[in-house]
Design an enzyme around this catalytic site. Structure first.
Site, short mmCIF file in Angstrom:
data_model
loop_
_atom_site.label_atom_id
_atom_site.label_comp_id
_atom_site.label_asym_id
_atom_site.label_seq_id
_atom_site.Cartn_x
_atom_site.Cartn_y
_atom_site.Cartn_z
NE ARG A 28 -3.99 -2.19 2.17
CZ ARG A 28 -3.94 -3.62 2.04
NH1 ARG A 28 -2.72 -4.12 1.99
NH2 ARG A 28 -5.16 -4.19 1.71
NE ARG A 124 -4.12 -16.56 -4.26
CZ ARG A 124 -3.66 -15.74 -3.22
NH1 ARG A 124 -2.62 -15.70 -3.39
NH2 ARG A 124 -4.33 -15.06 -2.39
CB SER A 169 -11.66 -10.22 0.19
OG SER A 169 -10.48 -9.84 -0.38
CG ASP A 317 -2.64 -13.87 5.34
OD1 ASP A 317 -3.05 -14.44 4.59
OD2 ASP A 317 -2.04 -12.67 5.41
NE ARG A 348 -1.58 -20.25 2.96
CZ ARG A 348 -1.12 -18.74 3.01
NH1 ARG A 348 -1.85 -18.11 3.60
NH2 ARG A 348 -0.25 -18.34 2.52
C1 S3P Z 1 -4.25 -8.96 2.22
C2 S3P Z 1 -5.39 -9.46 2.53
C3 S3P Z 1 -5.58 -11.05 2.91
C4 S3P Z 1 -4.37 -11.51 3.10
C5 S3P Z 1 -3.32 -11.28 2.50
C6 S3P Z 1 -3.00 -9.86 2.50
C7 S3P Z 1 -3.97 -7.55 2.06
O1 S3P Z 1 -6.22 -11.52 1.63
O2 S3P Z 1 -4.61 -13.14 3.16
O3 S3P Z 1 -2.13 -12.04 2.69
O4 S3P Z 1 -2.66 -7.23 2.12
O5 S3P Z 1 -5.02 -6.88 1.62
P1 S3P Z 1 -7.70 -11.39 1.17
O6 S3P Z 1 -8.26 -9.97 1.05
O7 S3P Z 1 -7.93 -12.02 0.18
O8 S3P Z 1 -8.40 -12.06 2.45
#
Ligand code: S3P
Length: 433
Positions: A28, A124, A169, A317, A348
């Site tokens: 970010r 994915r 998400s 995670d 996973r």
């Molecule tokens: C993340 C969000 C999560 C996480 C990923 C990092 C992020 O994924 O599993 O490792 O930086 O926004 P999801 O948004 O798909 O749950």
């Protein structure tokens, strides 16, 4: 293919570990640094391959980034409309965050771009960001009607929308908010459960007004902002391996300074403490809009717990390493409502159930989680990482308490998030008296 052999030594883990910068926040910081007006200084960033791919992507979009020493970046932002059309395909490697967040940015740019990734990332789901971005006006083509990368994006002329995401998400939320920042009018995103809020915090830190009402975030598009200093805290997801290792290896004591403790990420702390872990959160403070603390873990006797759907987003995670904590705990651990784990760097649920059984830990795979019978004696042998960094690091921690050596294949993936992980883990053994 590189591999690791972990030989159980019966020694405690003692010392201090500086974990890499937070991966989510680093992605970010790079993206917001590019969209800001003028220079941003990013310190403590994650130098894993995932973030370096985002750094290269930002450079490919015409943004100058200077690396100063091993820990500081200067990003010369050109504002919301200063990016230029990349001359080649942008490769996000293994990173879902990189690809999905960049898709949001590129959907808002008046040029053509193509995003792709490695074989895992190309499997994915991308429909979760393609659908809202198309609704906002972007033209996106991709494999299987846009469900999979490569994604070819013709962006620009976005209009803000209200979008109710079917998944909790942060990647979807952030992709839509980034597109919303570039769109005309307001954008509102609602999620089913609260996901990590690094994007919202960084926007607010940079002075972009946001309205947040429980599970709904709104912003007005085309709000420009100035570059800033962005200090990235240590990654709690990286610290998690040491929190579990320090808990399950007897007589251990590990200090983890300056770790991010954003409340939408601290499921691992809540669950481990519920399991009986001895973890102290010290000197909590705020840095660049994010909560940070020092963590001290001492070994403890763990017991099994139930981790349900409401705890999943803030623990998302950490399930691979939680499975190892569950294996070492007394009694049963049940994980439910975690079907999202099936679409991570690997499936996973399947990977961990299979490898736990290879460790001779009774583990049952369910459609949305796992059921693990703990306090089993872990047996050594040969294991696979499934090309997933978190599976590889979790198995390494299991190796510390196994009866005989553990060989883990295909560990190059650890470079995506935590270069130098094994050395840091094994160094703690040499500190023990
Ligand atoms: C993340 C969000 C999560 C996480 C990923 C990092 C992020 O994924 O599993 O490792 O930086 O926004 P999801 O948004 O798909 O749950």
């Amino acid at each position: 293919m590189s591999s690791w052999t972990i030989t159980p030594q019966g020694k405690p883990l003692r010392g201090t570990v500086q974990v890499p910068g937070d991966k989510s926040i680093t992605h970010r910081a790079l993206i917001f640094g590019a969209l800001a007006e003028g220079r941003s200084t990013i310190t403590g960033y994650c130098r894993g391959e995932d973030c370096l791919n985002t750094l290269q992507a930002v450079r490919a979009l015409g943004i100058e980034i200077q690396e100063e020493g091993s820990d500081r970046l200067q990003v010369m932002g050109k504002g919301l409309w200063g990016l230029s059309e990349p001359t080649s395909v942008i490769d996000c490697g293994n990173s879902g965050t990189g690809l999905r967040l960049l898709a949001g940015v590129l959907a808002g740019q008046d040029f053509f771009s193509v995003l792709t990734g490695d074989s895992s990332l190309r499997k994915r789901p991308m429909g979760r960001v393609v659908t809202p971005l198309r609704r906002m006006g972007a033209t996106i083509a991709g494999r299987k009607a846009g469900e999979y990368a490569p994604l070819a994006i013709t962006g620009g002329n976005l209009r803000g929308r209200e979008y109710v995401s079917p998944v909790a998400s942060a990647q979807v939320k952030s992709s839509v908010l980034l597109a919303g920042l570039l769109a005309e009018g307001g954008t509102t995103l609602t999620e089913p459960l609260k996901s990590r809020d690094h994007t919202e915090r960084m926007l607010q830190y940079l002075g972009v007004p946001l309205q947040i009402d429980k599970l709904t975030v709104s912003l007005n598009g085309r709000t420009s902002f100035q570059g800033a200093s962005l200090a990235v805290p240590g990654d709690l997801s990286a610290a998690a391996f040491f929190l579990v290792a320090g808990s399950i290896v007897p007589n251990s004591e590990i200090l983890l300074p300056r770790v991010g403790v954003n409340p939408e990420r601290t499921g691992i702390l809540d669950v481990l403490i519920q399991m009986g872990a001895n973890i102290e959160v010290r000197d909590s403070r705020i840095e660049s809009g994010e909560p940070v603390a020092d963590l001290l873990v001492k070994s403890a006797t763990l017991r099994g717990v139930h981790v349900g759907a409401e705890q999943v987003p803030k623990t998302i995670d950490e399930f691979p390493i939680l499975c190892i904590a569950a294996a070492a705990a007394e009694g049963e651990t049940r994980i439910t409502g975690a079907e999202e784990l099936r679409v991570k760097e690997t499936d996973r649920i399947h990977a961990m159930a299979t490898e736990l059984r290879r460790l001779h830990v009774p583990a049952e795979e369910t459609q949305d989680g796992l059921c693990i019978q703990g306090k089993a004696t872990l047996r050594g042998g040969s294991f696979g990482s499934y090309g997933d960094h978190r599976v590889a690091m979790s198995l390494a921690v299991a190796g510390l308490i196994a009866q005989s050596p553990i060989l883990i294949d295909d560990v190059a993936c650890v470079e995506t998030s935590f270069p130098g992980f094994l050395d840091k883990l094994l160094d703690l053994l040499t500190n023990s008296r």
